[in-house]
Design a protein around this motif. Structure first.
Motif, PDB file in Angstrom:
ATOM      1  N   ALA A   1      -7.880  14.806  -4.447  1.00 37.76           N
ATOM      2  CA  ALA A   1      -6.483  15.246  -4.454  1.00 37.76           C
ATOM      3  C   ALA A   1      -5.723  14.729  -3.242  1.00 37.76           C
ATOM      4  O   ALA A   1      -4.556  14.335  -3.360  1.00 37.76           O
ATOM      5  N   TYR A   2      -6.349  14.726  -2.065  1.00 33.12           N
ATOM      6  CA  TYR A   2      -5.658  14.253  -0.867  1.00 33.12           C
ATOM      7  C   TYR A   2      -5.210  12.802  -1.046  1.00 33.12           C
ATOM      8  O   TYR A   2      -4.056  12.452  -0.780  1.00 33.12           O
ATOM      9  N   CYS A   3      -6.116  11.937  -1.493  1.00 27.44           N
ATOM     10  CA  CYS A   3      -5.787  10.519  -1.648  1.00 27.44           C
ATOM     11  C   CYS A   3      -4.804  10.287  -2.798  1.00 27.44           C
ATOM     12  O   CYS A   3      -3.951   9.400  -2.716  1.00 27.44           O
TER      13      CYS A   3
ATOM     14  N   ASP B   1      -2.436  12.397  -3.662  1.00 30.33           N
ATOM     15  CA  ASP B   1      -1.159  12.807  -3.079  1.00 30.33           C
ATOM     16  C   ASP B   1      -0.617  11.676  -2.201  1.00 30.33           C
ATOM     17  O   ASP B   1       0.540  11.267  -2.342  1.00 30.33           O
ATOM     18  N   MET B   2      -1.452  11.160  -1.311  1.00 26.79           N
ATOM     19  CA  MET B   2      -1.035  10.109  -0.388  1.00 26.79           C
ATOM     20  C   MET B   2      -0.565   8.860  -1.127  1.00 26.79           C
ATOM     21  O   MET B   2       0.538   8.347  -0.889  1.00 26.79           O
ATOM     22  N   HIS B   3      -1.386   8.360  -2.025  1.00 25.34           N
ATOM     23  CA  HIS B   3      -1.090   7.067  -2.631  1.00 25.34           C
ATOM     24  C   HIS B   3      -0.030   7.146  -3.713  1.00 25.34           C
ATOM     25  O   HIS B   3       0.665   6.154  -3.962  1.00 25.34           O
ATOM     26  N   SER B   4       0.162   8.303  -4.325  1.00 24.09           N
ATOM     27  CA  SER B   4       1.298   8.437  -5.240  1.00 24.09           C
ATOM     28  C   SER B   4       2.598   8.424  -4.435  1.00 24.09           C
ATOM     29  O   SER B   4       3.594   7.816  -4.845  1.00 24.09           O
TER      30      SER B   4
ATOM     31  N   ALA C   1     -12.292  12.535   2.735  1.00 16.37           N
ATOM     32  CA  ALA C   1     -11.299  13.581   2.474  1.00 16.37           C
ATOM     33  C   ALA C   1     -11.898  14.744   1.690  1.00 16.37           C
ATOM     34  O   ALA C   1     -11.657  15.913   2.014  1.00 16.37           O
ATOM     35  N   MET C   2     -12.696  14.426   0.681  1.00 18.06           N
ATOM     36  CA  MET C   2     -13.263  15.487  -0.156  1.00 18.06           C
ATOM     37  C   MET C   2     -14.344  16.273   0.582  1.00 18.06           C
ATOM     38  O   MET C   2     -14.362  17.507   0.543  1.00 18.06           O
ATOM     39  N   SER C   3     -15.233  15.587   1.250  1.00 15.69           N
ATOM     40  CA  SER C   3     -16.345  16.282   1.902  1.00 15.69           C
ATOM     41  C   SER C   3     -15.890  17.095   3.108  1.00 15.69           C
ATOM     42  O   SER C   3     -16.480  18.136   3.416  1.00 15.69           O
ATOM     43  N   MET C   4     -14.833  16.653   3.782  1.00 14.83           N
ATOM     44  CA  MET C   4     -14.329  17.368   4.955  1.00 14.83           C
ATOM     45  C   MET C   4     -13.170  18.302   4.616  1.00 14.83           C
ATOM     46  O   MET C   4     -12.603  18.948   5.483  1.00 14.83           O
ATOM     47  N   ARG C   5     -12.812  18.345   3.317  1.00 16.59           N
ATOM     48  CA  ARG C   5     -11.743  19.221   2.806  1.00 16.59           C
ATOM     49  C   ARG C   5     -10.409  19.000   3.519  1.00 16.59           C
ATOM     50  O   ARG C   5      -9.774  19.932   4.010  1.00 16.59           O
ATOM     51  N   THR C   6      -9.997  17.754   3.551  1.00 15.75           N
ATOM     52  CA  THR C   6      -8.709  17.423   4.153  1.00 15.75           C
ATOM     53  C   THR C   6      -7.601  18.130   3.365  1.00 15.75           C
ATOM     54  O   THR C   6      -7.541  17.998   2.146  1.00 15.75           O
TER      55      THR C   6
ATOM     56  N   SER D   1       0.728  17.603   2.731  1.00 14.76           N
ATOM     57  CA  SER D   1       1.652  17.401   3.851  1.00 14.76           C
ATOM     58  C   SER D   1       1.900  15.930   4.196  1.00 14.76           C
ATOM     59  O   SER D   1       2.740  15.633   5.042  1.00 14.76           O
ATOM     60  N   TYR D   2       1.207  15.020   3.530  1.00 18.97           N
ATOM     61  CA  TYR D   2       1.363  13.598   3.841  1.00 18.97           C
ATOM     62  C   TYR D   2       2.788  13.132   3.550  1.00 18.97           C
ATOM     63  O   TYR D   2       3.368  13.452   2.514  1.00 18.97           O
ATOM     64  N   VAL D   3       3.340  12.357   4.475  1.00 22.05           N
ATOM     65  CA  VAL D   3       4.636  11.702   4.300  1.00 22.05           C
ATOM     66  C   VAL D   3       4.395  10.203   4.431  1.00 22.05           C
ATOM     67  O   VAL D   3       3.845   9.754   5.446  1.00 22.05           O
ATOM     68  N   SER D   4       4.807   9.459   3.446  1.00 21.18           N
ATOM     69  CA  SER D   4       4.590   8.023   3.441  1.00 21.18           C
ATOM     70  C   SER D   4       5.367   7.343   4.564  1.00 21.18           C
ATOM     71  O   SER D   4       6.541   7.643   4.781  1.00 21.18           O
ATOM     72  N   PRO D   5       4.725   6.393   5.261  1.00 21.73           N
ATOM     73  CA  PRO D   5       5.469   5.614   6.262  1.00 21.73           C
ATOM     74  C   PRO D   5       6.516   4.707   5.592  1.00 21.73           C
ATOM     75  O   PRO D   5       7.394   4.207   6.264  1.00 21.73           O
ATOM     76  N   HIS D   6       6.406   4.539   4.270  1.00 24.62           N
ATOM     77  CA  HIS D   6       7.362   3.722   3.519  1.00 24.62           C
ATOM     78  C   HIS D   6       8.524   4.562   3.017  1.00 24.62           C
ATOM     79  O   HIS D   6       9.440   4.030   2.404  1.00 24.62           O
ATOM     80  N   HIS D   7       8.458   5.867   3.251  1.00 25.95           N
ATOM     81  CA  HIS D   7       9.460   6.804   2.738  1.00 25.95           C
ATOM     82  C   HIS D   7      10.849   6.460   3.255  1.00 25.95           C
ATOM     83  O   HIS D   7      11.034   6.210   4.441  1.00 25.95           O
ATOM     84  N   ARG D   8      11.784   6.461   2.326  1.00 25.06           N
ATOM     85  CA  ARG D   8      13.182   6.240   2.678  1.00 25.06           C
ATOM     86  C   ARG D   8      13.921   7.554   2.493  1.00 25.06           C
ATOM     87  O   ARG D   8      13.721   8.259   1.505  1.00 25.06           O
TER      88      ARG D   8
END
Length: 163
Positions: free
Chosen positions: A56-58, A60-63, A144-149, A153-160
Motif C-alpha cells: 500500500a505504501y508504494c 500510494d507513492m507511485h500513484s 515498506a511492508m515488513s517495517m510497516r511504513t 502522507s507521501y507528497v510527490s516531489p513532482h506535485h504541482r
C-alpha cells in the motif's frame, strides 16, 4: 496474510537505523532514473510490482508520482488488468510483462519468450535499467511492508500546486 497490522505503528524507521543501506537503495534508484527510460513507464512498472506484492505504501507513492507526471486516472485504474486494456502501448506492455515475470520469478523463472520480446523492444542498457528498476521496487515493497511504513502522507516531489 496478516491484515490486522494496518493501524499498528511502524516496526523500525529503517532509514534512520541503517542510513547507509537506505542511501544505497536511493543511489540505485537515482542510477535507474538517469538511465533514460520514460518516467511514466517506470511509474507503471513500480505500481504493477506493488500491486502484485500488495504494498500500500508504494502504491500510494507511485500513484501520486504518476499523476503528478501526467498519468491518467483511467490508466492507473486499469493497470491491474493491463493485458485486457488497449490504453497501454507496446513498449509499456513488454515492460509490464517483464515486471510480472520478475516479481513472480519463483513461479517459472524469467521465460525466454518474454525476454525475447523485451530484447526486440528495448536496447541492452534499457533492459538492465528496467530489470534493476524491478529489483529496486520489489526491494522497496519488502522494506515498506515488513517495517510497516505508514501509508498516506507521501507528497510527490513532482506535485504541482492545484493538482
Amino acid at each position: 496474510m496478516d491484515t490486522d497490522h494496518a493501524a499498528e505503528p511502524p516496526r523500525i524507521e529503517y532509514t534512520s537505523v541503517f542510513p547507509s543501506g537506505a542511501r544505497a537503495m536511493v543511489g540505485l534508484q537515482r542510477a535507474i532514473d538517469g538511465a533514460g527510460l520514460e518516467p511514466l513507464l517506470l511509474e507503471l512498472v513500480k505500481m504493477r510490482a506493488s500491486q502484485i506484492n500488495g504494498c500500500a505504501y508504494c502504491l500510494d507513492m507511485h500513484s501520486k508520482d504518476a499523476r503528478a507526471l501526467g498519468e491518467s486516472e483511467q490508466r492507473l485504474h486499469l493497470l491491474a488488468a493491463w493485458r485486457e486494456a488497449s490504453c497501454y502501448d507496446a513498449r509499456e506492455r513488454v515492460a509490464l510483462a517483464w515486471c510480472e515475470e520478475l516479481t513472480l520469478i519463483w513461479k517459472q523463472g524469467a521465460p525466454d519468450a518474454v525476454y525475447e520480446e523485451l530484447a526486440r523492444t528495448f536496447a541492452p542498457a534499457e533492459i538492465v535499467a528496467l530489470t534493476l528498476a524491478i529489483v529496486a521496487i520489489n526491494g522497496w515493497n519488502r522494506l515498506a511492508m515488513s517495517m510497516r511504513t505508514p501509508v498516506g502522507s507521501y507528497v510527490s516531489p513532482h506535485h504541482r500546486t492545484g493538482t
